[in-house]
Scaffold this motif. Structure first.
Motif, mmCIF file in Angstrom:
data_model
loop_
_atom_site.group_PDB
_atom_site.id
_atom_site.type_symbol
_atom_site.label_atom_id
_atom_site.label_comp_id
_atom_site.label_asym_id
_atom_site.label_seq_id
_atom_site.Cartn_x
_atom_site.Cartn_y
_atom_site.Cartn_z
ATOM 1 N N SER B 56 1.149 -1.559 -0.225
ATOM 2 C CA SER B 56 0.447 -0.242 0.178
ATOM 3 C C SER B 56 0.877 1.405 0.180
ATOM 4 N N ALA B 57 2.125 1.074 1.144
ATOM 5 C CA ALA B 57 2.875 2.533 1.017
ATOM 6 C C ALA B 57 3.811 1.834 -0.496
ATOM 7 N N GLY B 58 3.866 1.522 -1.394
ATOM 8 C CA GLY B 58 4.365 0.754 -2.293
ATOM 9 C C GLY B 58 6.054 1.606 -2.525
ATOM 10 N N VAL B 59 6.517 0.560 -0.972
ATOM 11 C CA VAL B 59 7.510 0.267 -1.193
ATOM 12 C C VAL B 59 7.784 -1.487 -0.564
ATOM 13 N N THR B 60 9.771 -1.814 -0.888
ATOM 14 C CA THR B 60 9.212 -3.459 -0.912
ATOM 15 C C THR B 60 9.226 -3.631 1.001
ATOM 16 N N LYS B 61 8.277 -5.172 1.265
ATOM 17 C CA LYS B 61 8.813 -5.382 2.241
ATOM 18 C C LYS B 61 10.126 -5.764 3.352
ATOM 19 N N GLN B 62 10.975 -5.671 2.478
ATOM 20 C CA GLN B 62 12.763 -5.601 2.792
ATOM 21 C C GLN B 62 12.548 -4.001 3.284
ATOM 22 N N LEU B 63 11.926 -2.573 2.289
ATOM 23 C CA LEU B 63 12.675 -1.812 2.865
ATOM 24 C C LEU B 63 11.640 -1.263 4.275
ATOM 25 N N LEU B 64 10.459 -2.038 4.435
ATOM 26 C CA LEU B 64 9.495 -1.527 5.755
ATOM 27 C C LEU B 64 10.321 -1.808 6.864
ATOM 28 N N TYR B 65 10.717 -3.359 6.192
ATOM 29 C CA TYR B 65 12.298 -3.947 8.112
ATOM 30 C C TYR B 65 12.501 -3.248 8.253
ATOM 31 N N GLN B 66 13.738 -2.024 6.781
ATOM 32 C CA GLN B 66 14.343 -1.270 7.388
ATOM 33 C C GLN B 66 14.190 -0.182 8.228
ATOM 34 N N TYR B 67 12.995 0.269 8.644
ATOM 35 C CA TYR B 67 12.670 0.605 8.897
ATOM 36 C C TYR B 67 11.885 0.683 10.303
ATOM 37 N N TYR B 68 11.243 -0.524 10.289
ATOM 38 C CA TYR B 68 9.787 -0.999 11.566
ATOM 39 C C TYR B 68 10.959 -2.166 11.230
ATOM 40 N N GLU B 69 11.459 -2.534 12.639
ATOM 41 C CA GLU B 69 12.443 -4.237 12.561
ATOM 42 C C GLU B 69 11.029 -5.185 13.016
ATOM 43 N N SER B 70 9.798 -4.215 13.267
ATOM 44 C CA SER B 70 9.004 -5.653 13.642
ATOM 45 C C SER B 70 7.525 -5.195 13.329
ATOM 46 N N LYS B 71 6.186 -5.918 13.250
ATOM 47 C CA LYS B 71 5.103 -5.875 13.252
ATOM 48 C C LYS B 71 4.410 -4.616 14.679
ATOM 49 N N HIS B 72 5.075 -5.517 16.251
ATOM 50 C CA HIS B 72 4.878 -4.688 17.306
ATOM 51 C C HIS B 72 4.845 -2.771 17.087
ATOM 52 N N HIS B 73 6.736 -2.815 16.527
ATOM 53 C CA HIS B 73 7.608 -1.550 16.778
ATOM 54 C C HIS B 73 7.073 -0.716 15.405
ATOM 55 N N LEU B 74 6.230 -1.234 14.649
ATOM 56 C CA LEU B 74 5.375 -0.338 13.793
ATOM 57 C C LEU B 74 4.281 -0.215 13.885
ATOM 58 N N PHE B 75 3.136 -0.552 14.770
ATOM 59 C CA PHE B 75 2.588 -0.445 15.281
ATOM 60 C C PHE B 75 2.426 1.146 16.352
ATOM 61 N N SER B 76 3.517 0.614 17.502
ATOM 62 C CA SER B 76 4.332 1.829 18.370
ATOM 63 C C SER B 76 4.106 2.875 17.527
ATOM 64 N N ALA B 77 5.045 2.859 17.112
ATOM 65 C CA ALA B 77 4.672 4.237 16.220
ATOM 66 C C ALA B 77 3.274 5.109 15.286
ATOM 67 N N VAL B 78 2.472 3.823 15.130
ATOM 68 C CA VAL B 78 1.458 4.816 14.934
ATOM 69 C C VAL B 78 0.771 5.050 15.838
ATOM 70 N N LEU B 79 0.640 4.835 17.261
ATOM 71 C CA LEU B 79 0.366 4.461 17.860
ATOM 72 C C LEU B 79 0.829 5.993 18.788
ATOM 73 N N ASP B 80 2.043 5.760 18.616
ATOM 74 C CA ASP B 80 2.980 7.296 18.810
ATOM 75 C C ASP B 80 1.893 8.438 18.296
ATOM 76 N N GLN B 81 2.517 8.430 16.672
ATOM 77 C CA GLN B 81 1.864 9.245 15.713
ATOM 78 C C GLN B 81 0.290 9.451 15.738
ATOM 79 N N THR B 82 -0.095 9.037 16.041
ATOM 80 C CA THR B 82 -2.131 9.232 16.041
ATOM 81 C C THR B 82 -1.652 10.242 17.332
ATOM 82 N N SER B 83 -1.478 9.554 19.009
ATOM 83 C CA SER B 83 -1.336 10.021 19.769
ATOM 84 C C SER B 83 -1.628 11.339 19.273
ATOM 85 N N GLY B 84 0.177 11.507 19.063
ATOM 86 C CA GLY B 84 0.704 12.761 19.230
ATOM 87 C C GLY B 84 -0.391 13.674 18.332
#
Lengths: 226, 226
Positions: B56-84
């Motif tokens: 959906s973001a137009g990137v490879t799964k490999q690149l996604l994992y470069q930014y966020y090492e796990s699904k939990h890290h990604l969810f945590s980043a989403v919550l952080d941004q959303t609550s911000g």
């Protein structure tokens, strides 16, 4: 703890039935539901493992699937049973002998205590909130028994209105909704409240502090302005 | 809708930065977080698919994992941004020009409106409740910005106490906790409330009915008994 509570409900027949085939089937179902509620509360629906549940209940996975065709059917049965226990106990409590203000406090405490004495209930309820948005369950004692609980609350509210302790024309459904949300919030919305209160509502002390705040809030919202 | 709101926050620099490497990295992160919040809100953490998010973001799964090492890290980043985003908008609202009762209503409406205008927020928040019980997130703007929001509410409460509209010595944290729980309940605890109220709080009309009930309940709980 939950085992004890089960016996006081309409599930009592599961335990005391005569020996034989139907008894052993009822026993198996009771063990499966107990194992399942534990697994669902600890791991959530998505991560709950049917193999683990079957093993904890001492049956094969094959037999588990004979009773519950899917994980969702099993979770639905757990919610149905759990809400049945909670609602039946609330309905069995008598508030008529107390003056309205004390009766209201006893009512809010009774809702709170259902969650306090059963450490799995908060997690199951929260898991249920998400589940119900995506699934309809065929049999649901929460929906069935809710009108009787609303009627119980209505008795308290009308008495309080009559003697001038409560505001007039309180909406029973709105009041029950707010009581349910607020009194169970320390369990189902524990993270939100813990951050805001800067104390952990998952500890016994934090929970008790929440009970006091929530109960006072409800009473103040309902009290008549003199 | 959420896209528009993002621009009004401290993330604004992501959008307007000069071209070049850091801009394209910031763009990628913005697209990943937007794709992730949608996937998490729709499917929950357990069923969310990292492949789908990357696509959906137009990137490879490999690149996604470069930014966020796990699904939990990604969810945590989403919550952080959303609550911000939510907290920043609440903090940007001025309640000082209104009389205390109206200021309190504007405050409760502002909390409600954060959830009303962002249809994913209720599901993300509910998903977050379970997540936070099991995981600690390193960076959390909800925790960071909460004291400033409590201070804003305190200003309203103290003004209301001073002029005799509100009860004396209201606890700011308890009041903020109860307001947050009650005003967001129609979104995060929608099933519970829908059953009790016998109307669907997921519809626009049901939500508005809940806002009125919740807002009145809060005000009555805080008002001084004459």
């Amino acid at each position: 703890m939950y085992g004890d509570r089960l016996v006081t409900t309409d599930n009592i027949n599961l335990g005391v039935k005569a020996r034989g085939r139907s008894s052993s089937k009822a026993d198996t179902i009771a063990r499966l539901l107990e194992a399942a509620r534990r697994e669902f509360a600890i791991n959530g629906i998505a991560r709950a493992n049917m193999e683990t549940i079957a093993r904890s209940a001492g049956v094969t996975k094959q037999l588990l699937y004979q009773y519950y065709e899917s994980k969702h059917h099993l979770f639905s049965a757990v919610l149905d049973q759990t809400s049945g226990v909670v609602m039946t106990e609330l309905l069995a409590t008598n508030f008529d002998d107390l003056p309205p203000v004390q009766a209201l406090q006893a009512f809010t405490d009774a809702v709170f205590d259902q969650y306090r004495v059963d450490p799995l209930l908060g997690r199951l309820a929260r898991e249920g909130l998400g589940f119900h948005e995506d699934h309809h369950s065929s049999h649901n004692r929460f929906i069935q028994l809710k009108p009787a609980l609303a009627q119980k609350l209505e008795g308290i509210l009308r008495r309080g209105e009559a003697c001038g302790d409560f505001r007039q024309d309180l909406d029973v459904r709105a009041t029950l909704a707010l009581i349910s949300l607020v009194m169970t919030g320390g369990f189902t919305n524990s993270y939100l409240l813990s951050v805001i209160l800067e104390r952990d509502t998952a500890t016994g002390e934090g929970r008790e502090a929440w009970r006091r705040m929530a109960s006072e809030f409800v009473l103040e919202a309902i009290r008549r302005k003199a």
